[in-house]
Design a protein around this motif. Structure first.
Motif, PDB file in Angstrom:
ATOM      1  N   GLN A  12      63.316  25.401  12.573  1.00 57.28           N
ATOM      2  CA  GLN A  12      64.270  25.918  11.585  1.00 57.28           C
ATOM      3  C   GLN A  12      65.649  25.311  11.800  1.00 57.28           C
ATOM      4  O   GLN A  12      66.361  25.024  10.840  1.00 57.28           O
ATOM      5  CB  GLN A  12      64.334  27.440  11.668  1.00 57.28           C
ATOM      6  N   ARG A  13      66.025  25.105  13.039  1.00 54.66           N
ATOM      7  CA  ARG A  13      67.313  24.489  13.345  1.00 54.66           C
ATOM      8  C   ARG A  13      67.385  23.083  12.754  1.00 54.66           C
ATOM      9  O   ARG A  13      68.397  22.699  12.163  1.00 54.66           O
ATOM     10  CB  ARG A  13      67.519  24.435  14.862  1.00 54.66           C
ATOM     11  N   ALA A  14      66.305  22.327  12.894  1.00 53.15           N
ATOM     12  CA  ALA A  14      66.274  20.976  12.335  1.00 53.15           C
ATOM     13  C   ALA A  14      66.410  21.010  10.816  1.00 53.15           C
ATOM     14  O   ALA A  14      67.146  20.210  10.227  1.00 53.15           O
ATOM     15  CB  ALA A  14      64.990  20.258  12.749  1.00 53.15           C
ATOM     16  N   ILE A  15      65.715  21.944  10.190  1.00 50.06           N
ATOM     17  CA  ILE A  15      65.803  22.061   8.733  1.00 50.06           C
ATOM     18  C   ILE A  15      67.233  22.402   8.319  1.00 50.06           C
ATOM     19  O   ILE A  15      67.782  21.809   7.386  1.00 50.06           O
ATOM     20  CB  ILE A  15      64.806  23.112   8.205  1.00 50.06           C
ATOM     21  N   LEU A  16      67.855  23.349   9.012  1.00 48.91           N
ATOM     22  CA  LEU A  16      69.232  23.714   8.676  1.00 48.91           C
ATOM     23  C   LEU A  16      70.181  22.532   8.858  1.00 48.91           C
ATOM     24  O   LEU A  16      71.116  22.355   8.075  1.00 48.91           O
ATOM     25  CB  LEU A  16      69.688  24.905   9.524  1.00 48.91           C
ATOM     26  N   TRP A  17      69.948  21.716   9.861  1.00 47.57           N
ATOM     27  CA  TRP A  17      70.802  20.555  10.083  1.00 47.57           C
ATOM     28  C   TRP A  17      70.696  19.600   8.896  1.00 47.57           C
ATOM     29  O   TRP A  17      71.700  19.129   8.375  1.00 47.57           O
ATOM     30  CB  TRP A  17      70.421  19.846  11.389  1.00 47.57           C
ATOM     31  N   PHE A  18      69.470  19.340   8.438  1.00 47.77           N
ATOM     32  CA  PHE A  18      69.280  18.445   7.296  1.00 47.77           C
ATOM     33  C   PHE A  18      69.821  19.057   6.002  1.00 47.77           C
ATOM     34  O   PHE A  18      70.258  18.336   5.110  1.00 47.77           O
ATOM     35  CB  PHE A  18      67.801  18.090   7.116  1.00 47.77           C
ATOM     36  N   CYS A  19      69.793  20.380   5.911  1.00 49.77           N
ATOM     37  CA  CYS A  19      70.227  21.041   4.681  1.00 49.77           C
ATOM     38  C   CYS A  19      71.745  21.007   4.488  1.00 49.77           C
ATOM     39  O   CYS A  19      72.251  21.497   3.484  1.00 49.77           O
ATOM     40  CB  CYS A  19      69.715  22.480   4.631  1.00 49.77           C
ATOM     41  N   ARG A  20      72.452  20.425   5.416  1.00 49.79           N
ATOM     42  CA  ARG A  20      73.878  20.218   5.179  1.00 49.79           C
ATOM     43  C   ARG A  20      74.076  19.277   3.997  1.00 49.79           C
ATOM     44  O   ARG A  20      75.097  19.305   3.342  1.00 49.79           O
ATOM     45  CB  ARG A  20      74.567  19.680   6.427  1.00 49.79           C
ATOM     46  N   SER A  21      73.093  18.441   3.744  1.00 53.16           N
ATOM     47  CA  SER A  21      73.099  17.582   2.565  1.00 53.16           C
ATOM     48  C   SER A  21      72.505  18.378   1.398  1.00 53.16           C
ATOM     49  O   SER A  21      71.366  18.830   1.470  1.00 53.16           O
ATOM     50  CB  SER A  21      72.246  16.331   2.819  1.00 53.16           C
ATOM     51  N   TYR A  22      73.274  18.538   0.318  1.00 49.12           N
ATOM     52  CA  TYR A  22      72.784  19.326  -0.811  1.00 49.12           C
ATOM     53  C   TYR A  22      71.569  18.658  -1.438  1.00 49.12           C
ATOM     54  O   TYR A  22      70.649  19.340  -1.893  1.00 49.12           O
ATOM     55  CB  TYR A  22      73.886  19.540  -1.845  1.00 49.12           C
ATOM     56  N   PHE A  23      71.515  17.350  -1.448  1.00 48.36           N
ATOM     57  CA  PHE A  23      70.354  16.630  -1.971  1.00 48.36           C
ATOM     58  C   PHE A  23      69.098  17.039  -1.209  1.00 48.36           C
ATOM     59  O   PHE A  23      68.080  17.398  -1.788  1.00 48.36           O
ATOM     60  CB  PHE A  23      70.581  15.112  -1.868  1.00 48.36           C
ATOM     61  N   PHE A  24      69.171  17.016   0.123  1.00 43.77           N
ATOM     62  CA  PHE A  24      68.027  17.397   0.951  1.00 43.77           C
ATOM     63  C   PHE A  24      67.698  18.877   0.775  1.00 43.77           C
ATOM     64  O   PHE A  24      66.541  19.270   0.711  1.00 43.77           O
ATOM     65  CB  PHE A  24      68.300  17.060   2.416  1.00 43.77           C
ATOM     66  N   GLN A  25      68.739  19.706   0.658  1.00 40.22           N
ATOM     67  CA  GLN A  25      68.504  21.139   0.510  1.00 40.22           C
ATOM     68  C   GLN A  25      67.747  21.430  -0.776  1.00 40.22           C
ATOM     69  O   GLN A  25      66.860  22.278  -0.805  1.00 40.22           O
ATOM     70  CB  GLN A  25      69.813  21.914   0.526  1.00 40.22           C
ATOM     71  N   ARG A  26      68.080  20.753  -1.871  1.00 35.27           N
ATOM     72  CA  ARG A  26      67.349  20.968  -3.130  1.00 35.27           C
ATOM     73  C   ARG A  26      65.880  20.639  -2.967  1.00 35.27           C
ATOM     74  O   ARG A  26      65.012  21.349  -3.481  1.00 35.27           O
ATOM     75  CB  ARG A  26      67.974  20.136  -4.255  1.00 35.27           C
ATOM     76  N   ILE A  27      65.573  19.569  -2.232  1.00 35.36           N
ATOM     77  CA  ILE A  27      64.171  19.207  -1.977  1.00 35.36           C
ATOM     78  C   ILE A  27      63.503  20.297  -1.151  1.00 35.36           C
ATOM     79  O   ILE A  27      62.396  20.748  -1.454  1.00 35.36           O
ATOM     80  CB  ILE A  27      64.075  17.835  -1.269  1.00 35.36           C
ATOM     81  N   MET A  28      64.182  20.735  -0.087  1.00 36.75           N
ATOM     82  CA  MET A  28      63.621  21.769   0.784  1.00 36.75           C
ATOM     83  C   MET A  28      63.436  23.094   0.035  1.00 36.75           C
ATOM     84  O   MET A  28      62.486  23.822   0.300  1.00 36.75           O
ATOM     85  CB  MET A  28      64.509  21.969   2.017  1.00 36.75           C
ATOM     86  N   ASN A  29      64.344  23.407  -0.894  1.00 31.67           N
ATOM     87  CA  ASN A  29      64.207  24.644  -1.672  1.00 31.67           C
ATOM     88  C   ASN A  29      62.889  24.653  -2.433  1.00 31.67           C
ATOM     89  O   ASN A  29      62.224  25.687  -2.516  1.00 31.67           O
ATOM     90  CB  ASN A  29      65.374  24.798  -2.642  1.00 31.67           C
ATOM     91  N   VAL A  30      62.522  23.500  -2.990  1.00 31.32           N
ATOM     92  CA  VAL A  30      61.289  23.407  -3.768  1.00 31.32           C
ATOM     93  C   VAL A  30      60.057  23.604  -2.890  1.00 31.32           C
ATOM     94  O   VAL A  30      59.085  24.225  -3.301  1.00 31.32           O
ATOM     95  CB  VAL A  30      61.223  22.035  -4.496  1.00 31.32           C
ATOM     96  N   ILE A  31      60.111  23.120  -1.632  1.00 33.68           N
ATOM     97  CA  ILE A  31      58.908  23.191  -0.789  1.00 33.68           C
ATOM     98  C   ILE A  31      58.894  24.388   0.157  1.00 33.68           C
ATOM     99  O   ILE A  31      58.054  24.459   1.036  1.00 33.68           O
ATOM    100  CB  ILE A  31      58.677  21.873  -0.016  1.00 33.68           C
ATOM    101  N   GLY A  32      59.824  25.343  -0.039  1.00 27.23           N
ATOM    102  CA  GLY A  32      59.688  26.584   0.707  1.00 27.23           C
ATOM    103  C   GLY A  32      60.864  27.044   1.548  1.00 27.23           C
ATOM    104  O   GLY A  32      60.784  28.075   2.199  1.00 27.23           O
ATOM    105  N   PHE A  33      61.981  26.308   1.556  1.00 22.61           N
ATOM    106  CA  PHE A  33      63.119  26.693   2.381  1.00 22.61           C
ATOM    107  C   PHE A  33      63.658  28.073   1.977  1.00 22.61           C
ATOM    108  O   PHE A  33      63.937  28.910   2.835  1.00 22.61           O
ATOM    109  CB  PHE A  33      64.224  25.640   2.278  1.00 22.61           C
ATOM    110  N   LEU A  34      63.780  28.324   0.675  1.00 19.33           N
ATOM    111  CA  LEU A  34      64.324  29.607   0.230  1.00 19.33           C
ATOM    112  C   LEU A  34      63.426  30.764   0.642  1.00 19.33           C
ATOM    113  O   LEU A  34      63.915  31.808   1.092  1.00 19.33           O
ATOM    114  CB  LEU A  34      64.534  29.600  -1.290  1.00 19.33           C
ATOM    115  N   ALA A  35      62.122  30.572   0.514  1.00 18.98           N
ATOM    116  CA  ALA A  35      61.185  31.627   0.930  1.00 18.98           C
ATOM    117  C   ALA A  35      61.300  31.879   2.432  1.00 18.98           C
ATOM    118  O   ALA A  35      61.274  33.027   2.882  1.00 18.98           O
ATOM    119  CB  ALA A  35      59.757  31.239   0.559  1.00 18.98           C
TER     120      ALA A  35
END
Length: 149
Positions: A12-35
């Motif tokens: 989860q820490r790695a995901i949060l680090w990458f999510c500093r980029s809004y582009f990456f966060q939008r991708i992660m949101n689609v594949i389950g980050f928000l859930a």
């Protein structure tokens, strides 16, 4: 603060680090980050002895300073008595900034404004707030285990 102290594992820490980029966060949101974040937040709240909401009567910047001082005193007093203190401020802060008239499409997309209004209604109902109270700061607290070395 250690990531372990927040209950976040290495993955989860790695995901949060990458999510500093809004582009990456939008991708992660689609594949389950928000859930994943919703589940994490629910687990945190269930593990708490209490959840608090600090409110103000008027949407004015000087109220943020006064509320910040009160939150800091609450944090110190709770820690003094062996309780942990974790802020969950963003949800309430968005409500405050919207009431202040300080939100625009540059800070968050305008399509999210109705969600903020809905969030204010949920907070007011959950904490039994009067019509004039504006949610400003959320936190959870509970008896704390020792911090990691």
């Amino acid at each position: 603060m250690s990531w372990r102290g927040l209950g976040i594992n290495q993955f989860q820490r790695a995901i949060l680090w990458f999510c500093r980029s809004y582009f990456f966060q939008r991708i992660m949101n689609v594949i389950g980050f928000l859930a994943m974040m919703r589940a994490h937040t629910r687990a945190e709240i269930r593990s708490s002895a209490g959840v608090g909401c600090l409110t103000v009567e008027k949407a004015e910047f000087q109220n943020v300073v006064a509320a910040g001082r009160l939150v800091m005193r609450a944090w110190l007093r709770l820690n003094q008595r062996g309780y942990g203190f974790q802020p969950h401020a963003s949800g309430a802060l968005f409500v405050f900034y919207q009431r202040l008239g300080a939100l625009d499409g540059k800070i968050i997309p305008e399509k999210l404004f109705p969600m903020i209004e809905q969030g204010e209604a949920v907070l007011k109902k959950t904490f039994n707030l009067s019509g004039s109270e504006i949610p400003l700061f959320l936190f959870r607290t509970g008896l704390s285990s020792r911090l990691p070395e």
